[in-house]
Design a protein around this motif. Structure first.
Motif, short mmCIF file in Angstrom:
data_model
loop_
_atom_site.label_atom_id
_atom_site.label_comp_id
_atom_site.label_asym_id
_atom_site.label_seq_id
_atom_site.Cartn_x
_atom_site.Cartn_y
_atom_site.Cartn_z
N LEU A 140 0.84 -1.20 0.00
CA LEU A 140 0.00 0.00 0.00
C LEU A 140 0.87 1.25 0.00
CD1 LEU A 140 -2.59 -1.25 2.63
CD2 LEU A 140 -2.83 -1.26 0.14
N ASN A 141 0.32 2.36 -0.51
CA ASN A 141 1.11 3.59 -0.57
C ASN A 141 0.20 4.82 -0.58
OD1 ASN A 141 0.29 4.15 -3.38
ND2 ASN A 141 1.60 2.42 -3.89
N GLY A 142 0.83 5.99 -0.66
CA GLY A 142 0.12 7.26 -0.57
C GLY A 142 -0.86 7.53 -1.68
N LYS A 143 -0.74 6.86 -2.81
CA LYS A 143 -1.69 7.07 -3.91
C LYS A 143 -3.11 6.73 -3.48
CE LYS A 143 -2.50 5.71 -8.75
NZ LYS A 143 -3.81 5.05 -8.59
N LEU A 144 -3.25 5.62 -2.77
CA LEU A 144 -4.57 5.23 -2.27
C LEU A 144 -5.12 6.28 -1.32
CD1 LEU A 144 -5.73 1.75 -1.11
CD2 LEU A 144 -5.87 3.63 0.51
N ILE A 145 -4.26 6.83 -0.48
CA ILE A 145 -4.71 7.81 0.52
C ILE A 145 -5.19 9.09 -0.16
CG2 ILE A 145 -4.00 9.20 2.50
CD1 ILE A 145 -4.25 6.11 2.97
N ARG A 146 -4.44 9.58 -1.13
CA ARG A 146 -4.85 10.79 -1.82
C ARG A 146 -6.17 10.58 -2.56
NH1 ARG A 146 -3.04 15.93 -3.64
NH2 ARG A 146 -4.99 16.87 -4.33
N GLU A 147 -6.32 9.43 -3.20
CA GLU A 147 -7.58 9.12 -3.89
C GLU A 147 -8.74 9.08 -2.91
OE1 GLU A 147 -6.83 5.47 -5.88
OE2 GLU A 147 -5.75 6.41 -7.56
N MET A 148 -8.51 8.50 -1.73
CA MET A 148 -9.56 8.43 -0.69
C MET A 148 -10.01 9.82 -0.29
SD MET A 148 -9.21 6.91 3.19
CE MET A 148 -8.04 8.21 3.67
N PHE A 149 -9.05 10.70 0.00
CA PHE A 149 -9.41 12.05 0.43
C PHE A 149 -10.07 12.84 -0.71
CE2 PHE A 149 -6.12 11.57 3.89
CZ PHE A 149 -7.01 11.73 4.94
N ASP A 150 -9.60 12.65 -1.94
CA ASP A 150 -10.20 13.35 -3.08
C ASP A 150 -11.64 12.89 -3.29
OD1 ASP A 150 -8.02 14.91 -3.65
OD2 ASP A 150 -7.23 13.61 -5.22
N PHE A 151 -11.89 11.59 -3.16
CA PHE A 151 -13.23 11.04 -3.32
C PHE A 151 -14.18 11.63 -2.28
CE2 PHE A 151 -16.60 8.06 -2.32
CZ PHE A 151 -17.00 7.57 -3.55
N ALA A 152 -13.74 11.61 -1.01
CA ALA A 152 -14.58 12.14 0.07
C ALA A 152 -14.83 13.64 -0.11
CB ALA A 152 -13.93 11.86 1.41
N THR A 153 -13.81 14.36 -0.57
CA THR A 153 -13.96 15.80 -0.78
C THR A 153 -15.00 16.09 -1.85
OG1 THR A 153 -11.67 16.23 -0.12
CG2 THR A 153 -12.75 17.92 -1.45
N ARG A 154 -14.95 15.34 -2.95
CA ARG A 154 -15.94 15.54 -4.03
C ARG A 154 -17.35 15.28 -3.52
NH1 ARG A 154 -12.08 12.68 -6.99
NH2 ARG A 154 -13.37 10.79 -6.95
N ARG A 155 -17.53 14.25 -2.72
CA ARG A 155 -18.85 13.94 -2.18
C ARG A 155 -19.36 15.09 -1.30
NH1 ARG A 155 -20.42 8.15 -2.39
NH2 ARG A 155 -21.87 8.68 -0.73
N ILE A 156 -18.47 15.66 -0.51
CA ILE A 156 -18.85 16.77 0.36
C ILE A 156 -19.20 18.00 -0.46
CG2 ILE A 156 -17.98 18.41 2.09
CD1 ILE A 156 -16.33 16.01 3.21
N GLU A 157 -18.38 18.32 -1.46
CA GLU A 157 -18.61 19.50 -2.29
C GLU A 157 -19.90 19.38 -3.09
OE1 GLU A 157 -13.88 20.60 -3.00
OE2 GLU A 157 -15.05 19.64 -4.59
N GLN A 158 -20.23 18.18 -3.52
CA GLN A 158 -21.45 17.97 -4.30
C GLN A 158 -22.70 18.16 -3.46
OE1 GLN A 158 -20.83 14.02 -5.81
NE2 GLN A 158 -19.26 14.67 -7.26
N ASN A 159 -22.61 17.84 -2.18
CA ASN A 159 -23.80 17.94 -1.32
C ASN A 159 -23.39 18.15 0.13
OD1 ASN A 159 -26.31 17.78 -0.11
ND2 ASN A 159 -26.97 15.98 -1.27
N PRO A 160 -22.93 19.37 0.47
CA PRO A 160 -22.51 19.62 1.86
C PRO A 160 -23.63 19.42 2.87
CG PRO A 160 -22.65 21.68 0.63
CD PRO A 160 -22.79 20.57 -0.37
N LYS A 161 -24.85 19.69 2.46
CA LYS A 161 -25.99 19.51 3.37
C LYS A 161 -26.10 18.05 3.81
CE LYS A 161 -30.91 20.77 3.60
NZ LYS A 161 -30.80 22.09 4.21
N GLN A 162 -26.02 17.14 2.85
CA GLN A 162 -26.11 15.72 3.16
C GLN A 162 -24.92 15.26 3.98
OE1 GLN A 162 -28.82 13.66 2.29
NE2 GLN A 162 -27.81 12.42 3.85
#
Length: 304
Positions: free
Chosen positions: A175-197
């Motif tokens: 495992l390496n940092g690529k997975l971690i950055r992808e995880m944070f980017d995915f979660a960030t997009r979900r938040i930005e798309q619907n901060p209320k939810q």
């Protein structure tokens, strides 16, 4: 043989999810009969592993009945937010990493409650002690949990034990940092798309009699701050819904390595200023470091 349920809080985060699945597997590998159940809907960082890595995480609505004889709580050390099925008198073990007094609620439990970055670190250490390895999918979850809970190792709660556990997973599973950055980017997009939810999913209340609504969003980049009006409105709606005395939101930006806190209540602002050095303007305050909600709340509780 006693049947054991291993479970975190309802609507758990990645730490609780990874601990439940991996620790139940470890118990089964060492001769016990354990089952992990995730109640409610796991948070956005968990969904990254479901959608992008195809990891199967079965969930159940709170209120599911079962015939478990004993309970083990992971990434949790109080009954607040726990599934209805859990009987505190039948809790035999607790694995957690936050300030608390679980012995008061769970008189029959063996407790390991270490002030480190992630409960996942403790579970990894248990595998190492047993000279066993977690399943590859569980290893990914544990690895992500350690990085998520330590805010990519910039949070003040990050410990050398967390680093050693992460390095073990890197060595054994590639495992390496690529997975971690992808995880944070995915979660960030979900938040930005619907901060209320995102805020509704994260909702937590603290206290007895005097209730505080405490919310947290972890993002990579400042795009979410363009939606301040939606955030303010949602915090107000949730405060009314849960009938709390006041609420605050902690937004951690991993890019700037800082926390920004929102609180519209004067009493709350005063307590947050004493607890973490906030300087509010129009309800918002940027700190000079990244803090977690679980670090802020004990300081507020001390003041109260």
């Amino acid at each position: 043989m006693d049947k054991i349920l291993v479970t975190p809080k309802i609507n758990t985060d990645l730490d609780g999810t990874s601990c439940a699945l991996a620790y139940a597997d470890l118990l089964n590998k060492t001769g016990k009969s354990a089952e992990a159940v995730i109640f409610g809907e796991p948070q956005s960082e968990v969904q990254y592993f479901v959608k992008d890595h195809g990891i199967q995480i079965s969930t159940q609505p709170d209120g599911k009945t079962g015939s478990w004889d004993e309970f083990i709580l992971v990434d949790a050390s109080s009954m607040k937010g726990m599934p209805k099925i859990v009987d505190p008198n039948k809790v035999v073990e607790i694995i957690d990493h936050r300030t608390g007094e679980p012995e008061k609620e769970f008189p029959n439990a063996k407790i390991q409650n270490d002030l480190i970055g992630a409960a996942a670190t403790i579970v990894v250490e248990r595998f190492i002690e047993a000279k066993l390895k977690p399943q590859p999918d569980h290893a990914k979850l544990l690895y992500g949990a350690i990085y998520h809970n330590t805010l990519n190792f910039i949070a003040t709660n990050a410990s050398e034990r967390d680093r050693k556990a992460a390095k073990f997973l890197e060595k054994e599973f590639g495992l390496n940092g690529k997975l971690i950055r992808e995880m944070f980017d995915f979660a960030t997009r979900r938040i930005e798309q619907n901060p209320k939810q995102a805020l509704q999913d994260d909702a937590k209340e603290f206290g007895e009699g005097y209730l505080i609504g405490a919310y947290q969003l972890i993002v990579w980049g400042a795009e979410v701050f363009k939606q301040k009006s939606i955030i303010e409105e949602t915090i107000g709606e949730l405060s009314k819904k849960f009938n709390v005395d006041w609420s605050f939101l902690n937004i951690v930006d991993l890019e700037t390595k800082k926390s920004t806190i929102y609180c519209s209540d004067k009493v709350g602002q005063d307590l947050l200023t004493k607890a973490s050095g906030c300087n509010f303007e129009n309800g918002w305050s940027e700190l000079d470091r990244a803090w977690l909600r679980k670090q802020i709340m004990p300081k507020i509780n001390e003041l109260l």
